[in-house]
Design a protein around this motif. Sequence first.
Motif, PDB file in Angstrom:
ATOM      1  N   SER A  90       0.808  -1.214   0.000  1.00  0.00           N
ATOM      2  CA  SER A  90       0.000   0.000   0.000  1.00  0.00           C
ATOM      3  C   SER A  90       0.844   1.268   0.000  1.00  0.00           C
ATOM      4  CB  SER A  90      -0.926   0.013   1.231  1.00  0.00           C
ATOM      5  OG  SER A  90      -1.950  -0.942   1.111  1.00  0.00           O
ATOM      6  N   PHE A  91       1.959   1.253   0.728  1.00  0.00           N
ATOM      7  CA  PHE A  91       2.740   2.479   0.895  1.00  0.00           C
ATOM      8  C   PHE A  91       4.130   2.417   0.268  1.00  0.00           C
ATOM      9  CE2 PHE A  91      -0.320   2.643   4.393  1.00  0.00           C
ATOM     10  CZ  PHE A  91      -0.823   3.925   4.220  1.00  0.00           C
ATOM     11  N   GLY A  92       4.508   1.266  -0.267  1.00  0.00           N
ATOM     12  CA  GLY A  92       5.816   1.156  -0.882  1.00  0.00           C
ATOM     13  C   GLY A  92       6.871   0.683   0.105  1.00  0.00           C
ATOM     14  N   ASN A  93       8.098   0.676  -0.376  1.00  0.00           N
ATOM     15  CA  ASN A  93       9.203   0.084   0.385  1.00  0.00           C
ATOM     16  C   ASN A  93      10.018   1.172   1.085  1.00  0.00           C
ATOM     17  OD1 ASN A  93      10.556  -2.337   1.110  1.00  0.00           O
ATOM     18  ND2 ASN A  93      12.199  -1.861  -0.321  1.00  0.00           N
ATOM     19  N   GLY A  94       9.333   1.991   1.892  1.00  0.00           N
ATOM     20  CA  GLY A  94      10.017   3.046   2.629  1.00  0.00           C
ATOM     21  C   GLY A  94      10.596   2.534   3.939  1.00  0.00           C
ATOM     22  N   LEU A  95      11.002   3.464   4.804  1.00  0.00           N
ATOM     23  CA  LEU A  95      11.692   3.088   6.040  1.00  0.00           C
ATOM     24  C   LEU A  95      10.883   2.144   6.918  1.00  0.00           C
ATOM     25  CD1 LEU A  95      13.503   6.257   7.458  1.00  0.00           C
ATOM     26  CD2 LEU A  95      14.546   4.077   6.845  1.00  0.00           C
ATOM     27  N   LEU A  96       9.569   2.278   6.902  1.00  0.00           N
ATOM     28  CA  LEU A  96       8.745   1.446   7.775  1.00  0.00           C
ATOM     29  C   LEU A  96       8.791  -0.020   7.376  1.00  0.00           C
ATOM     30  CD1 LEU A  96       6.623   1.341  10.071  1.00  0.00           C
ATOM     31  CD2 LEU A  96       4.866   1.689   8.319  1.00  0.00           C
ATOM     32  N   THR A  97       8.897  -0.305   6.077  1.00  0.00           N
ATOM     33  CA  THR A  97       8.741  -1.677   5.599  1.00  0.00           C
ATOM     34  C   THR A  97       9.991  -2.268   4.964  1.00  0.00           C
ATOM     35  OG1 THR A  97       7.865  -0.797   3.519  1.00  0.00           O
ATOM     36  CG2 THR A  97       6.264  -1.430   5.209  1.00  0.00           C
ATOM     37  N   ASP A 114      18.397  -2.376   1.559  1.00  0.00           N
ATOM     38  CA  ASP A 114      17.477  -1.281   1.235  1.00  0.00           C
ATOM     39  C   ASP A 114      17.241  -0.406   2.461  1.00  0.00           C
ATOM     40  OD1 ASP A 114      17.115  -1.933  -1.388  1.00  0.00           O
ATOM     41  OD2 ASP A 114      15.209  -2.985  -1.096  1.00  0.00           O
ATOM     42  N   TYR A 115      16.953  -1.055   3.585  1.00  0.00           N
ATOM     43  CA  TYR A 115      16.705  -0.294   4.805  1.00  0.00           C
ATOM     44  C   TYR A 115      17.950   0.474   5.251  1.00  0.00           C
ATOM     45  CZ  TYR A 115      15.909   0.847   9.675  1.00  0.00           C
ATOM     46  OH  TYR A 115      15.820   1.520  10.864  1.00  0.00           O
ATOM     47  N   LEU A 116      19.099  -0.188   5.256  1.00  0.00           N
ATOM     48  CA  LEU A 116      20.319   0.472   5.719  1.00  0.00           C
ATOM     49  C   LEU A 116      20.652   1.675   4.850  1.00  0.00           C
ATOM     50  CD1 LEU A 116      22.489  -2.658   6.530  1.00  0.00           C
ATOM     51  CD2 LEU A 116      21.372  -1.128   8.165  1.00  0.00           C
ATOM     52  N   ARG A 117      20.484   1.545   3.541  1.00  0.00           N
ATOM     53  CA  ARG A 117      20.745   2.671   2.640  1.00  0.00           C
ATOM     54  C   ARG A 117      19.788   3.829   2.925  1.00  0.00           C
ATOM     55  NH1 ARG A 117      18.035   3.856  -2.092  1.00  0.00           N
ATOM     56  NH2 ARG A 117      19.098   5.407  -3.430  1.00  0.00           N
ATOM     57  N   GLN A 118      18.495   3.515   3.054  1.00  0.00           N
ATOM     58  CA  GLN A 118      17.514   4.565   3.316  1.00  0.00           C
ATOM     59  C   GLN A 118      17.785   5.241   4.659  1.00  0.00           C
ATOM     60  OE1 GLN A 118      13.549   2.952   2.960  1.00  0.00           O
ATOM     61  NE2 GLN A 118      14.005   2.015   0.979  1.00  0.00           N
ATOM     62  N   SER A 142      24.840  10.627  -1.066  1.00  0.00           N
ATOM     63  CA  SER A 142      26.182  10.282  -0.604  1.00  0.00           C
ATOM     64  C   SER A 142      26.865   9.464  -1.681  1.00  0.00           C
ATOM     65  CB  SER A 142      26.131   9.498   0.708  1.00  0.00           C
ATOM     66  OG  SER A 142      25.710   8.164   0.478  1.00  0.00           O
ATOM     67  N   ALA A 143      28.177   9.441  -1.631  1.00  0.00           N
ATOM     68  CA  ALA A 143      28.922   8.658  -2.616  1.00  0.00           C
ATOM     69  C   ALA A 143      28.588   7.179  -2.497  1.00  0.00           C
ATOM     70  CB  ALA A 143      30.422   8.895  -2.419  1.00  0.00           C
ATOM     71  N   GLU A 144      28.344   6.726  -1.283  1.00  0.00           N
ATOM     72  CA  GLU A 144      28.056   5.307  -1.067  1.00  0.00           C
ATOM     73  C   GLU A 144      26.639   4.930  -1.457  1.00  0.00           C
ATOM     74  OE1 GLU A 144      27.982   2.045   2.620  1.00  0.00           O
ATOM     75  OE2 GLU A 144      28.348   4.175   3.034  1.00  0.00           O
ATOM     76  N   ASP A 145      25.656   5.804  -1.154  1.00  0.00           N
ATOM     77  CA  ASP A 145      24.255   5.428  -1.269  1.00  0.00           C
ATOM     78  C   ASP A 145      23.510   6.114  -2.400  1.00  0.00           C
ATOM     79  OD1 ASP A 145      24.283   3.705   1.033  1.00  0.00           O
ATOM     80  OD2 ASP A 145      24.415   5.520   2.259  1.00  0.00           O
ATOM     81  N   GLY A 146      24.144   7.026  -3.108  1.00  0.00           N
ATOM     82  CA  GLY A 146      23.441   7.724  -4.173  1.00  0.00           C
ATOM     83  C   GLY A 146      22.385   8.655  -3.618  1.00  0.00           C
ATOM     84  N   SER A 147      21.237   8.718  -4.279  1.00  0.00           N
ATOM     85  CA  SER A 147      20.142   9.580  -3.829  1.00  0.00           C
ATOM     86  C   SER A 147      18.822   8.858  -4.078  1.00  0.00           C
ATOM     87  CB  SER A 147      20.175  10.925  -4.559  1.00  0.00           C
ATOM     88  OG  SER A 147      20.070  10.717  -5.963  1.00  0.00           O
ATOM     89  N   PHE A 148      17.728   9.453  -3.618  1.00  0.00           N
ATOM     90  CA  PHE A 148      16.412   8.844  -3.794  1.00  0.00           C
ATOM     91  C   PHE A 148      15.864   9.126  -5.189  1.00  0.00           C
ATOM     92  CE2 PHE A 148      16.067   9.396   0.973  1.00  0.00           C
ATOM     93  CZ  PHE A 148      16.080   8.037   1.256  1.00  0.00           C
ATOM     94  N   SER A 149      15.308   8.108  -5.816  1.00  0.00           N
ATOM     95  CA  SER A 149      14.556   8.319  -7.052  1.00  0.00           C
ATOM     96  C   SER A 149      13.203   8.941  -6.709  1.00  0.00           C
ATOM     97  CB  SER A 149      14.339   6.989  -7.768  1.00  0.00           C
ATOM     98  OG  SER A 149      13.461   6.163  -7.008  1.00  0.00           O
ATOM     99  N   PRO A 187      17.499  -1.629  16.433  1.00  0.00           N
ATOM    100  CA  PRO A 187      17.928  -0.929  15.215  1.00  0.00           C
ATOM    101  C   PRO A 187      16.774  -0.429  14.360  1.00  0.00           C
ATOM    102  CG  PRO A 187      18.318  -3.298  15.030  1.00  0.00           C
ATOM    103  CD  PRO A 187      17.945  -3.031  16.450  1.00  0.00           C
ATOM    104  N   ARG A 188      15.542  -0.926  14.602  1.00  0.00           N
ATOM    105  CA  ARG A 188      14.382  -0.443  13.839  1.00  0.00           C
ATOM    106  C   ARG A 188      13.520   0.512  14.654  1.00  0.00           C
ATOM    107  NH1 ARG A 188      13.708  -3.031   8.673  1.00  0.00           N
ATOM    108  NH2 ARG A 188      12.179  -1.354   8.533  1.00  0.00           N
ATOM    109  N   ALA A 189      14.071   1.080  15.727  1.00  0.00           N
ATOM    110  CA  ALA A 189      13.310   2.046  16.511  1.00  0.00           C
ATOM    111  C   ALA A 189      12.910   3.228  15.632  1.00  0.00           C
ATOM    112  CB  ALA A 189      14.136   2.533  17.701  1.00  0.00           C
TER     113      ALA A 189
END
Length: 457
Positions: free
Chosen positions: A89-96, A101-105, A247-254, A401-403
């Motif tokens: 429903s909401f996509g693959n953001g920080l919550l899910t 993927d999570y570490l990069r975000q 960042s050089a390591e993680d790029g940016s958000f599409s 770590p998911r607080a």
Amino acid sequence: MATTTGAEAPELAGRPLLGSLLDLKNDSLGTFLRAQREHGDVVRITAGPPGMRATVYGVFSAAGAQQVLAGESANFRKDNAFYQEIRESFGNGLLTSQDEDYLRQRRLVQPLFTKRHVDGYAAAIAAEVTALTAEWDEDGAFTVDVLQQMARLALRAVARILFGTDVDAAVEVVERCFPEVGAYVLRRGYSPLKTPRDWPTPGNRRAAAVHQALYEVCDRIIADRRESGRAPGDGQDLLTLLAEAESAEDGSFSATELREQVLVFLVAGHETTATSLGFALHLLGLHPEVRKRAHEEVDRVLAGRTPGAADLDSLPYVTQVLKEAMRLFPAAPAIGRRAVAATEIDGVTVPAGADVIVVPWVTHRHPAYWEDPERFDPDRFTPEAEAARPRYAWFPFGGGPRACIGQHFSMLESVVALAMLLQKYEFEAVDTEVPVAPAITLQAAGPARCRLRPRTA
């Protein structure tokens, strides 16, 4: 599969055909409370008809919650049915999101949620409180539903901080669409047999329409912002900063990733704070002696001026009121995970692949940590009282770590808003009981009306 020596989990009695399915659908929080009272801190609960029966392990102790969320967090993933529905429903953001993927975000977003950065939003929060109270009729006493009003306040505040001036369009769409999305996720999460989302059923078609409306308003605002030609550093709204995060390591958000982060921040950033504030006001309306102490602290510390971030440490009793409201009414009343490998929790075996739910609603009422747990008592959160309890006896923001990345923002908004409302009004509860039910977050199932009277100097 790991070898364990723990006992088999006791099972909550259910109906012969459906197990505890109807109990969970009709009153999941009451069912979890009953499971702990009758069977202890790790309980097996089965639901659904034979052949489609699901099993969940309810974990209710502070030590168990700490093990699942922190100590063995890598073994407990967000792979259960409800998170999959939220993800769709909401996509693959920080919550899910999970794993890399999570570490990069998280690395891209974390700099935007430092204490120094978040404290800069206090003025925007105060402006929204001022705008709300200006709409209220102050010619004598009047009545409002405080949960409904705090939901609107929190939504406008997070929309202003996310979007800057693009608030009204987003607020209208979110107010209309979020309740339908939450109900859809809940229905599908509890259903033992789900139709594919792309089947043209009436429910799927309604859900697709509200999802599209949410996506379109976020995409439009993101596209407008990216096409505006704004020089880096000119704006401080969160969307601009998210769009610039790199960042050089993680790029940016599409653009799609930005939309997913924005949707998560909208749902998590307003519903959780609204729950805390609304129930704090309602509880103050029921307890005049607590309200009197809170009024006295606000008057003494602020002397009529608008609070800011620097005042949080000087308003300990207001903070205690909010923490006690979050104990009794945690915005995330149950937190689901799935075990990767077999393990033991509180001496009970949890098998590999098992769905596990830690339940703040129950742990926050656990008699081992809370005397007379249904009583509203902000003095439970003095520094001395907090130090004497296990760390995870109270965990409204999750843990490990998911607080929740926005917990300082939520506390800042809640303390500033509650202090400003206490400066202006006396609150008296009209509805003495407010039924609740869990959706994506805790929801009121009835009104929470308070009678307000402007305070006189």
